[in-house]
Design an enzyme around this catalytic site. Sequence first.
Site, PDB file in Angstrom:
ATOM      1  N   HIS A  83       0.826  -1.207   0.000  1.00  0.00           N
ATOM      2  CA  HIS A  83       0.000   0.000   0.000  1.00  0.00           C
ATOM      3  C   HIS A  83       0.862   1.260   0.000  1.00  0.00           C
ATOM      4  O   HIS A  83       1.837   1.351   0.743  1.00  0.00           O
ATOM      5  CB  HIS A  83      -0.919   0.008   1.226  1.00  0.00           C
ATOM      6  CG  HIS A  83      -2.119   0.876   1.059  1.00  0.00           C
ATOM      7  ND1 HIS A  83      -2.052   2.255   1.050  1.00  0.00           N
ATOM      8  CD2 HIS A  83      -3.434   0.572   0.884  1.00  0.00           C
ATOM      9  CE1 HIS A  83      -3.255   2.753   0.886  1.00  0.00           C
ATOM     10  NE2 HIS A  83      -4.116   1.757   0.784  1.00  0.00           N
ATOM     11  N   GLY A 165       4.372  21.986  10.525  1.00  0.00           N
ATOM     12  CA  GLY A 165       5.556  21.198  10.832  1.00  0.00           C
ATOM     13  C   GLY A 165       6.748  21.542   9.972  1.00  0.00           C
ATOM     14  O   GLY A 165       6.696  22.413   9.102  1.00  0.00           O
ATOM     15  N   PRO A 166       7.866  20.833  10.192  1.00  0.00           N
ATOM     16  CA  PRO A 166       9.122  21.150   9.512  1.00  0.00           C
ATOM     17  C   PRO A 166       9.157  20.683   8.068  1.00  0.00           C
ATOM     18  O   PRO A 166       8.405  19.794   7.673  1.00  0.00           O
ATOM     19  CB  PRO A 166      10.147  20.380  10.353  1.00  0.00           C
ATOM     20  CG  PRO A 166       9.393  19.196  10.867  1.00  0.00           C
ATOM     21  CD  PRO A 166       7.997  19.698  11.133  1.00  0.00           C
TER      22      PRO A 166
END
Length: 516
Positions: A83, A165-166
Amino acid sequence: MTQPLVECIPNFSEARRPEVVEAIIQAINSVPNVYILDRHSDFDHNRTVITFVGSPQAVEEAAFRAIARAAELIDLDKHTGAHPRIGATDVVPFVPIQDITMQECVEMARRLGKRVGEELQIPVYLYEEAASRPERVNLENIRRGQYEALKEEIATDPEREPDFGPRRVGPAGATVIGARHPLIAFNVYLNTSDVSIAQKIARAIRFSNGGLRYVKAMGVMVEGKAQVSMNLTNFRQTPVFRVMEMIRRECERYGVAVHHSELVGLIPQEALNDSAIWYLQLDGFEPSQILENRLSEVMRTQSSETAPPQETSFLEALAAPTPTPGGGSAAAFTGAMAAALVAMVARLTLSKKKYEHVKPQMWQILEEAEALRHTLLEAVEEDAQAFETVMAALKLPKETPEQESARQEALQKANLHAAEVPLKVAQTTFSVMELAYQVAALGNLNAITDAASAATLAHSAITCAGYNVRINLSGLDLSLSQPLLDQIGAIENQAAESLKKVRALLRDRGGLQIPD
């Protein structure tokens, strides 16, 4: 009255280590009032899907704890599976179930995304209804190239910049968070090991290649059989039975047949009803003909008739012949009402395509207004507690000079704190006034009077807070009281000017006849 319920269906990139899956489940179960409804692990996909429901706040917290635990235990650099994936916690959708709107689920996704980005330092992308960019509505676009490509591109490609976020990925990868309508994860196994046939059938039925609308599909090998793995994103528009019948017809083309099918996670009852009606040709069928539906309806009606009365409301407590809650609490509550109105106007703006150009500002205003509303609601109780402290100081003994001195010191300290609380309310509420001006200037024009009402309520709250600051300072030495008096006076002057600006907007932007 029913309680809001939201469903969360996080997908984790792990199925081959049961102890890891159990640890993630324990993290979810550690939050009260969250109920796991289903878990599904696929060894070949190396992926686990967990379905849980609960109150919005509890579900949001459980999702965060699960993401944090998965980040500790799953290393994408060592992960393999059929997947596609970009993260240890690959995707986290919120689905409205009962007494909660899609907009509220979008806000949950944004709050969770910001928290994951800031506290866990995991890049977060928003998708589906929460998407910040049109190209990120579809999960496939975000997962392009999977973890390996994202790891190389996130720092340099502007298209891969996360919403929160980063701009770097660690072993936990990135996480996609969003809000969507109910989705049915539906897999069909073929009686062949030739995966190329499943891939051809998937290509024929998926919408991106000209197939059925609201169908995403791919062909994979699972347990020695070719599988058509699907997500049905709108079962009302493209029902399950129609998808199955098209797969059967495609199978005939390649000389194979359907071996069996499976659900990953849960399916709405309505989807099964539709399939039963179609296959059985039940003309004139009504959902109330299902025994369990009718029983549930009867029990719900009886429960509402015998439900105990609700708790005493704040207004009833305010009207009671008790010192608290009083004017200071009323000021905080009024400020919270103003913040709620600002949030309403922001949401009414976000829901209109006409105001797409101010969407980033509206999201910021909404998040700030909600934070201010919660702060002011907390101040309702805080003000009452502060006054109770004053009352307790008044009851201290005063028979001896020492006792009198201790009593005066406690009373002075209590009165000072009782003045500081409404001062904080005034400061917080002035921030609400500034937001009210912004939504009046930029927001949905049809709601401009709601924005002005927010500013007017905020002005009244500041005035009431000012009364309470002054009464609590009245018995104190000027050296202690003057700094607070100066602060409340400055806030009141700023609030008066802010209200004038909002009234001007009512005239100029709203076209209303408002006196100067």
